[in-house]
Scaffold this motif. Structure first.
Motif, PDB file in Angstrom:
ATOM      1  N   ARG A 103       2.333   1.721  15.384  1.00 33.08           N
ATOM      2  CA  ARG A 103       1.262   0.737  15.280  1.00 33.08           C
ATOM      3  C   ARG A 103       1.157   0.220  13.864  1.00 33.08           C
ATOM      4  NH1 ARG A 103      -1.738   3.085  11.276  1.00 33.08           N
ATOM      5  NH2 ARG A 103      -2.906   4.933  11.881  1.00 33.08           N
ATOM      6  N   LEU A 112      -2.385   7.216   1.791  1.00 29.62           N
ATOM      7  CA  LEU A 112      -3.141   7.834   2.891  1.00 29.62           C
ATOM      8  C   LEU A 112      -2.639   9.229   3.252  1.00 29.62           C
ATOM      9  CD1 LEU A 112      -3.799   4.628   4.994  1.00 29.62           C
ATOM     10  CD2 LEU A 112      -5.520   6.045   3.885  1.00 29.62           C
ATOM     11  N   TYR A 160     -13.674   5.747   8.890  1.00 34.41           N
ATOM     12  CA  TYR A 160     -12.278   5.431   9.182  1.00 34.41           C
ATOM     13  C   TYR A 160     -11.547   6.636   9.795  1.00 34.41           C
ATOM     14  CZ  TYR A 160      -7.384   5.739   7.763  1.00 34.41           C
ATOM     15  OH  TYR A 160      -6.045   5.999   7.733  1.00 34.41           O
ATOM     16  N   SER A 174      -6.627  -3.744   7.887  1.00 30.49           N
ATOM     17  CA  SER A 174      -8.034  -4.098   7.722  1.00 30.49           C
ATOM     18  C   SER A 174      -8.055  -5.578   7.344  1.00 30.49           C
ATOM     19  CB  SER A 174      -8.657  -3.273   6.601  1.00 30.49           C
ATOM     20  OG  SER A 174      -8.472  -1.906   6.867  1.00 30.49           O
ATOM     21  N   GLU A 206      -8.489  -3.227  12.154  1.00 32.89           N
ATOM     22  CA  GLU A 206      -9.423  -2.208  11.645  1.00 32.89           C
ATOM     23  C   GLU A 206     -10.564  -2.872  10.860  1.00 32.89           C
ATOM     24  OE1 GLU A 206      -7.353   1.368  10.201  1.00 32.89           O
ATOM     25  OE2 GLU A 206      -7.154   1.742  12.346  1.00 32.89           O
ATOM     26  N   VAL A 252      -9.725   6.173  13.386  1.00 32.91           N
ATOM     27  CA  VAL A 252      -8.270   6.088  13.429  1.00 32.91           C
ATOM     28  C   VAL A 252      -7.682   7.175  14.347  1.00 32.91           C
ATOM     29  CG1 VAL A 252      -7.555   7.530  11.449  1.00 32.91           C
ATOM     30  CG2 VAL A 252      -6.412   5.386  11.859  1.00 32.91           C
ATOM     31  N   ALA A 274      -2.050  -1.183  11.599  1.00 35.71           N
ATOM     32  CA  ALA A 274      -3.505  -1.158  11.710  1.00 35.71           C
ATOM     33  C   ALA A 274      -4.161  -1.768  10.478  1.00 35.71           C
ATOM     34  CB  ALA A 274      -3.963   0.292  11.912  1.00 35.71           C
ATOM     35  N   ARG A 308       2.517   4.439   7.291  1.00 31.84           N
ATOM     36  CA  ARG A 308       1.546   3.771   6.414  1.00 31.84           C
ATOM     37  C   ARG A 308       1.808   4.174   4.975  1.00 31.84           C
ATOM     38  NH1 ARG A 308      -3.360   7.333   9.010  1.00 31.84           N
ATOM     39  NH2 ARG A 308      -2.686   9.325   8.145  1.00 31.84           N
TER      40      ARG A 308
HETATM   41  N1  GLU Z   1      -6.691   0.114   8.026  1.00 29.60           N
HETATM   42  C1  GLU Z   1      -6.011   0.867   7.021  1.00 29.60           C
HETATM   43  C2  GLU Z   1      -5.575  -0.022   5.902  1.00 29.60           C
HETATM   44  O1  GLU Z   1      -5.420  -1.212   6.098  1.00 29.60           O
HETATM   45  C3  GLU Z   1      -4.760   1.548   7.535  1.00 29.60           C
HETATM   46  C4  GLU Z   1      -5.065   2.778   8.223  1.00 29.60           C
HETATM   47  C5  GLU Z   1      -3.852   3.493   8.791  1.00 29.60           C
HETATM   48  O2  GLU Z   1      -2.750   2.943   8.842  1.00 29.60           O
HETATM   49  O3  GLU Z   1      -4.075   4.599   9.239  1.00 29.60           O
HETATM   50  O4  GLU Z   1      -5.395   0.465   4.804  1.00 29.60           O
END
Ligand code: GLU
Ligand code: ZN
Length: 323
Positions: free
Chosen positions: A19, A227, A205, A23, A55, A209, A21, A223
Motif C-alpha cells: 500500500r 517510521l 496514527y 497524508s 491518511e 494504520v 498511504a 515506507r
Molecule cells: N501517512 C504517513 C505519511 O505520509 C505514512 C504512514 C505509513 O506509511 O505507515 O507519512
C-alpha cells in the motif's frame, strides 16, 4: 521467501498486498515518490496488489485538493493502484481515514476491554515538565503521570475530555525489517505509554494504520526509515488486537544536496516543480538509480523496472541523497 497460508490440505502462496498511504498535507516530493515506487515495485514484481489509502486524520492540515494531486502524480508516473483512492475502489473501503472513525472506535473498545489503557488528562506542558532529559531527536517520552496503580476507571472521567493512553510493556519488541534487518525496541525507553485517541477525539496514527492495514489485507508495508521506531508500537498493537503484523521494509529517506531530509516545504523537489522540468521517465530513472536498480539515472518507465527489482539492491543506509 513468500509467506504461505494453509487452505484445506494445500499450501498456497499469499498474494502480496502492499500500500501507499500518503497524508494529503502537501504535494508529493521525491522522498514520497521513492517509497511509493519501491512499494509498488515490490508487489508488482511478485504479482501482488497495491492499495492507495488517504491518511487524512489531521483535519487542519489535510486537503482534498492535495489528495487529488497525489492521485494525478501517481498516474502520471505510471504507478497504478488496484484498490482505494478517492473513488473508494474495492471492498475494504472507505479508503480515507477521515471516514473510518466508527471502525477505529470499535477496535479502540477492544483494546480498552483488555485493560491495558487508561485515561490521561495531561496537557502538553505537563508532559514536557515530567519528561526525562530530552531525546536528541526531539522525541518526547511519556513519563507515566496518569498511569494508574490500580485498574483504570474510565467512568470516573466520563464527561471530562481526556486522552486514551496505552500501557507499554518493559520488554523488547522484536521484528525483522527487510532492509535494515532484525530490530529490538523497548517501548518503555523509546516512547513510554502512548496515545490511541487524543482528548479532542482525534485518532492516533498508530492505531489507525494498524487497523487499516489489517482490515485492508495489507501484508507488506514499505515506507521511509523515519517510521522504523513507530513499527514497534504497531507490532505491539497488532499483538493486542490479534493481528499478524505485515512484513516491513523501511527505505532510506531522501535528502537534498545539502544532506537535509526533504520535507513538504522543500518546494524545489516537489512534484509541481519536478513536472515542469522533467518527464516521468526522467524522474523514474533518477529514483531507480537512487534505489540501486540501475547504474546510471537513465530515463525509464516504472513498468520496465519490475523485472529489475530486488530488495537486496536497495541501499541499507538511513538516507540517500539526490545529487
Ligand atoms: N501517512 C504517513 C505519511 O505520509 C505514512 C504512514 C505509513 O506509511 O505507515 O507519512
Ligand atoms: Zn497523563
Amino acid at each position: 521467501m513468500t509467506p504461505h497460508t494453509t487452505l484445506s490440505n494445500q499450501t498456497v502462496p499469499t498474494t502480496p498486498v502492499g500500500r501507499y498511504a500518503p497524508s494529503p498535507t502537501g504535494r508529493m516530493h521525491l522522498g514520497n515518490l521513492y517509497s511509493a515506487l519501491l512499494s509498488w515495485l515490490s508487489v508488482r514484481s511478485r504479482g501482488g496488489r497495491w492499495v492507495l489509502r488517504i491518511e487524512d486524520l489531521d483535519p487542519q492540515r489535510s486537503r482534498m485538493e492535495y489528495a487529488r494531486l497525489i492521485e494525478d502524480d501517481l498516474v502520471w508516473l505510471g504507478l497504478d493502484w488496484d484498490e482505494g483512492g478517492l473513488d473508494d475502489r474495492g471492498h475494504h473501503g472507505p479508503y480515507s481515514q477521515s471516514r473510518r472513525a466508527n471502525i477505529y472506535e470499535d477496535y479502540l473498545n477492544r483494546i480498552i476491554a483488555t485493560g491495558y489503557t487508561y485515561p490521561c488528562t495531561c496537557t502538553r506542558a505537563d508532559i514536557m515538565a515530567t519528561q526525562a532529559p530530552h531525546q536528541s531527536d526531539g522525541r518526547v517520552i511519556y513519563g507515566g503521570r496518569c498511569r494508574p496503580k490500580r485498574m483504570p476507571d474510565f467512568t470516573a472521567h466520563a464527561g471530562i475530555k481526556c486522552a486514551t493512553r496505552l500501557y507499554v510493556p518493559d520488554e523488547e519488541i522484536l521484528f525483522t525489517d527487510r532492509v535494515y534487518g532484525p530490530q529490538r525496541v523497548n517501548l518503555t525507553h523509546e516512547c513510554g505509554d502512548f496515545i490511541l485517541r487524543r482528548a479532542d477525539g482525534a485518532w492516533a496514527y498508530q492505531l489507525a494504520v494498524v487497523v487499516d492495514d489489517a482490515q485492508m489485507g495489507v501484508n507488506e508495508v514499505v515506507r521511509g526509515s523515519d517510521l522504523l521506531l513507530s513499527t514497534a508500537q504497531q507490532v505491539y498493537l497488532c499483538r493486542l488486537l490479534g493481528f499478524t503484523p505485515p512484513a516491513y521494509a523501511h527505505v532510506p529517506l531522501v535528502c537534498n544536496s545539502e544532506g537535509r531530509r526533504l520535507s513538504k516545504r522543500d518546494l524545489s523537489l516537489n512534484m509541481s516543480e519536478l513536472r515542469t522540468r522533467y518527464s516521468a521517465r526522467d524522474i523514474i530513472g533518477k529514483l531507480a538509480c537512487m534505489a540501486g536498480l540501475i547504474p546510471e539515472p537513465s530515463p525509464c518507465t516504472a513498468s520496465e523496472l519490475i523485472q529489475l527489482f530486488d530488495w537486496d539492491k536497495v541501499p541499507k543506509s538511513m538516507t540517500v541523497c539526490v545529487e
